[in-house]
Design a protein around this motif. Structure first.
Motif, mmCIF file in Angstrom:
data_model
loop_
_atom_site.group_PDB
_atom_site.id
_atom_site.type_symbol
_atom_site.label_atom_id
_atom_site.label_comp_id
_atom_site.label_asym_id
_atom_site.label_seq_id
_atom_site.Cartn_x
_atom_site.Cartn_y
_atom_site.Cartn_z
ATOM 1 N N PRO A 251 0.853 -1.196 0.000
ATOM 2 C CA PRO A 251 0.000 0.000 0.000
ATOM 3 C C PRO A 251 0.884 1.239 0.000
ATOM 4 O O PRO A 251 2.065 1.192 0.372
ATOM 5 N N THR A 252 0.306 2.361 -0.388
ATOM 6 C CA THR A 252 1.082 3.597 -0.513
ATOM 7 C C THR A 252 1.767 3.984 0.789
ATOM 8 O O THR A 252 2.943 4.379 0.798
ATOM 9 N N ARG A 253 1.065 3.886 1.918
ATOM 10 C CA ARG A 253 1.640 4.285 3.199
ATOM 11 C C ARG A 253 2.877 3.454 3.530
ATOM 12 O O ARG A 253 3.891 3.990 4.016
ATOM 13 N N THR A 254 2.824 2.164 3.298
ATOM 14 C CA THR A 254 3.971 1.302 3.594
ATOM 15 C C THR A 254 5.135 1.614 2.666
ATOM 16 O O THR A 254 6.289 1.684 3.102
ATOM 17 N N ARG A 255 4.836 1.824 1.390
ATOM 18 C CA ARG A 255 5.892 2.173 0.428
ATOM 19 C C ARG A 255 6.601 3.456 0.847
ATOM 20 O O ARG A 255 7.830 3.532 0.858
ATOM 21 N N ASP A 256 5.822 4.458 1.230
ATOM 22 C CA ASP A 256 6.414 5.732 1.633
ATOM 23 C C ASP A 256 7.249 5.591 2.908
ATOM 24 O O ASP A 256 8.287 6.241 3.059
ATOM 25 N N PHE A 257 6.799 4.741 3.817
ATOM 26 C CA PHE A 257 7.542 4.541 5.064
ATOM 27 C C PHE A 257 8.889 3.881 4.781
ATOM 28 O O PHE A 257 9.913 4.238 5.390
ATOM 29 N N ILE A 258 8.914 2.903 3.882
ATOM 30 C CA ILE A 258 10.180 2.252 3.522
ATOM 31 C C ILE A 258 11.149 3.272 2.934
ATOM 32 O O ILE A 258 12.343 3.310 3.286
ATOM 33 N N ARG A 259 10.642 4.122 2.073
ATOM 34 C CA ARG A 259 11.499 5.159 1.490
ATOM 35 C C ARG A 259 11.994 6.129 2.561
ATOM 36 O O ARG A 259 13.155 6.558 2.531
ATOM 37 N N GLU A 260 11.148 6.455 3.505
ATOM 38 C CA GLU A 260 11.545 7.357 4.583
ATOM 39 C C GLU A 260 12.655 6.735 5.425
ATOM 40 O O GLU A 260 13.578 7.431 5.867
ATOM 41 N N CYS A 261 12.559 5.435 5.655
ATOM 42 C CA CYS A 261 13.607 4.750 6.411
ATOM 43 C C CYS A 261 14.955 4.908 5.727
ATOM 44 O O CYS A 261 15.970 5.219 6.374
ATOM 45 N N VAL A 262 14.996 4.686 4.423
ATOM 46 C CA VAL A 262 16.256 4.814 3.691
ATOM 47 C C VAL A 262 16.763 6.245 3.760
ATOM 48 O O VAL A 262 17.964 6.495 3.976
ATOM 49 N N THR A 263 15.871 7.197 3.580
ATOM 50 C CA THR A 263 16.258 8.613 3.630
ATOM 51 C C THR A 263 16.877 8.979 4.975
ATOM 52 O O THR A 263 17.824 9.783 5.037
ATOM 53 N N LYS A 264 16.385 8.371 6.050
ATOM 54 C CA LYS A 264 16.859 8.709 7.395
ATOM 55 C C LYS A 264 17.980 7.789 7.874
ATOM 56 O O LYS A 264 18.318 7.787 9.064
ATOM 57 N N GLY A 265 18.546 7.007 6.959
ATOM 58 C CA GLY A 265 19.727 6.222 7.298
ATOM 59 C C GLY A 265 19.469 4.901 7.967
ATOM 60 O O GLY A 265 20.393 4.279 8.499
ATOM 61 N N VAL A 266 18.247 4.436 7.943
ATOM 62 C CA VAL A 266 17.913 3.137 8.533
ATOM 63 C C VAL A 266 18.237 2.041 7.517
ATOM 64 O O VAL A 266 17.929 2.165 6.330
ATOM 65 N N GLY A 267 18.857 0.966 7.967
ATOM 66 C CA GLY A 267 19.054 -0.180 7.091
ATOM 67 C C GLY A 267 17.727 -0.846 6.792
ATOM 68 O O GLY A 267 16.904 -1.045 7.684
#
Length: 359
Positions: free
Chosen positions: A98-114
Motif C-alpha cells: 500500500p502507498t503508506r507502507t511504500r512511503d515509510f520504507i522510502r523514509e527509512c532509507v532517507t533517514k539512514g535506517v538499514g
C-alpha cells in the motif's frame, strides 16, 4: 552500514506484509530475541524489537496464523533496521505494498535506517524504489521467475542467501533469515553473542551470505502455465522422480496432451527433460560438495533419483563425455562451465548459480 562491534543496543523493526511467510519472520526475530540477554528470557537488554503495520489490526501469515502489530508506521529514525517480511505474492499486476507502507520504507532509507527484505519482501523493496535499477536483488530460487517477470530491471540473484547493496539487504527468506540476523548480531554485538543465539536454536552456526541456496531454476521462461507447473513439479521431485502418468494426473491432463504441450514449449520430451534436470542437479551437487570436500558418487546418484549407480554413470558419460568420478575431480568453476556449455534449456543469464563468486 559500517562495522559497529562495540554497540550494546540493536533495535530492529519488523514489518510483516499480508500473507507473510511465518518461518522467515520468526527465524529472524528469534535470532534477535535470543541474542538480547544472557539466557533465554526474551529480555531486551542488548537488542530490542518491535512489530509494525499500517494499522493496529492482525496481519495474517500465509499459514493462517495472525499476529498483532505493536505500533503503526512512525519515527523510523529510532531503528537500526527495518525488516520487511513477504510471503505469498498478490496476482500479477497488483501492488505488493500500500502507498503508506511504500512511503515509510522510502523514509527509512532517507533517514539512514538499514532496510531488509526477506522472502518476497525483497520484491517489495524493488517496488518501493529502494533497490536501484540494475542492482542485485536476492530471492529464493522458487521466486526467481516471479522477480524476473515483475521487475526485469533488477539483477536477480537466486543462488546466495542474501545480498547487501549499501543500506539495503535482500534475503531469500526461510532459514536464511536466521543466518542474516546472526550476521547482524555479530556485526553489532560480537561473534560470541551470535553464536550463543544459534546454539540455543540447536544450530551449529550460521552461514555466510554467499552460501548456496538449493539449485536455482535455470529454465528459460515458458509461457504456458501448465508447462511451468509441470517443470516446478519435476524440480521439486528430483530425488524421487514422478512418473509421466502421475505428472499428468496431478495437472488434470491426459498424458498425450501434456507431452504435446511440453514438447512444444521445451523442445524435448518430458522424460528427456526430467533426466537432464537430474543430471544438471548432479553436476551442481558435485560443484557444491567439491567445495566442501565431501560427497560420494553413489550419494549424488541417489539424491538425483538414480537408484542404480551404473545407470547414473552411463547417462552422465553420455551427456558430458566423462565419468562422474572424473567430473568429481574438477573444480566448482570447471563443473559450472561444463554444465553451462551443455545445458540445452536455458538462455544467457538464466543460470544464476554460474554467477556466484567463489567463497
Amino acid at each position: 552500514m559500517t562495522e559497529d562491534i562495540g554497540r550494546q543496543q540493536l533495535f530492529v523493526a519488523l514489518l510483516p506484509l499480508p500473507n507473510f511467510t511465518l518461518i522467515a519472520f520468526s527465524a529472524f526475530l528469534d535470532t534477535i530475541r535470543l541474542a538480547a540477554d544472557e539466557g533465554d528470557h526474551s529480555q531486551p537488554v542488548r537488542c530490542k524489537w518491535t512489530v509494525l503495520a499500517p494499522e493496529l489490526k492482525p496481519v495474517r501469515a500465509s499459514c493462517g496464523i495472525e499476529i498483532m502489530p505493536w505500533e503503526t508506521l512512525r519515527a523510523p529514525e529510532r531503528f537500526d533496521y527495518l525488516v520487511v517480511a513477504g510471503g505469498l505474492l498478490p496476482p500479477a499486476g497488483q501492488a505488493l505494498l500500500p502507498t503508506r507502507t511504500r512511503d515509510f520504507i522510502r523514509e527509512c532509507v532517507t533517514k539512514g535506517v538499514g532496510v531488509i527484505g526477506i522472502c518476497t519482501g525483497s520484491m517489495a523493496l524493488v517496488e518501493a524504489g529502494v533497490v536501484p535499477q540494475g542492482s542485485p536483488c536476492c530471492v529464493s530460487w522458487y521466486h526467481h521467475a516471479d522477480l524476473v517477470e515483475r521487475f526485469p530491471d533488477v539483477d536477480p540473484v537466486a543462488d546466495r542467501l542474501w545480498v547487501a547493496t549499501g543500506r539495503v539487504i535482500t534475503c531469500a527468506g526461510g532459514l536464511a533469515s536466521s543466518d542474516l540476523a546472526a550476521h547482524l548480531v555479530k556485526r553489532h554485538l560480537g561473534g560470541a553473542v551470535a553464536q550463543k543465539a544459534s546454539h540455543i536454536m540447536l544450530r551449529d552456526g550460521y552461514r555466510p551470505a554467499n552460501a548456496a541456496q538449493p539449485q536455482p531454476s535455470n529454465i528459460r521462461p515458458v509461457a504456458d502455465p501448465r508447462v511451468r507447473r509441470a517443470i516446478l513439479l519435476i524440480e521439486q521431485n528430483l530425488s524421487a522422480p514422478l512418473r509421466v502418468d502421475e505428472l499428468a494426473a496431478t495437472l488434470a491432463m491426459s498424458r498425450r496432451q501434456m507431452e504435446r504441450l511440453f514438447r512444444q514449449a521445451i523442445g524435448a520430451s518430458i522424460q528427456v527433460f526430467a533426466r537432464d534436470m537430474r543430471l544438471s542437479y548432479a553436476v551442481w551437487l558435485m560443484a557444491e560438495r567439491r567445495a566442501e570436500q565431501s560427497g560420494r558418487i553413489d550419494e549424488v546418484a541417489l539424491q538425483c533419483g538414480f537408484a542404480d549407480v551404473r545407470h547414473f554413470s552411463r547417462q552422465f558419460r553420455k551427456a558430458f563425455g566423462i565419468s562422474p568420478s572424473t567430473a568429481r575431480q574438477k573444480t566448482p568453476a570447471e563443473l559450472h562451465a561444463m554444465l553451462e556449455s551443455w545445458w540445452p534449456y536455458g538462455t544467457e543469464g538464466q543460470f544464476p548459480s554460474l554467477r556466484r563468486p567463489p567463497p
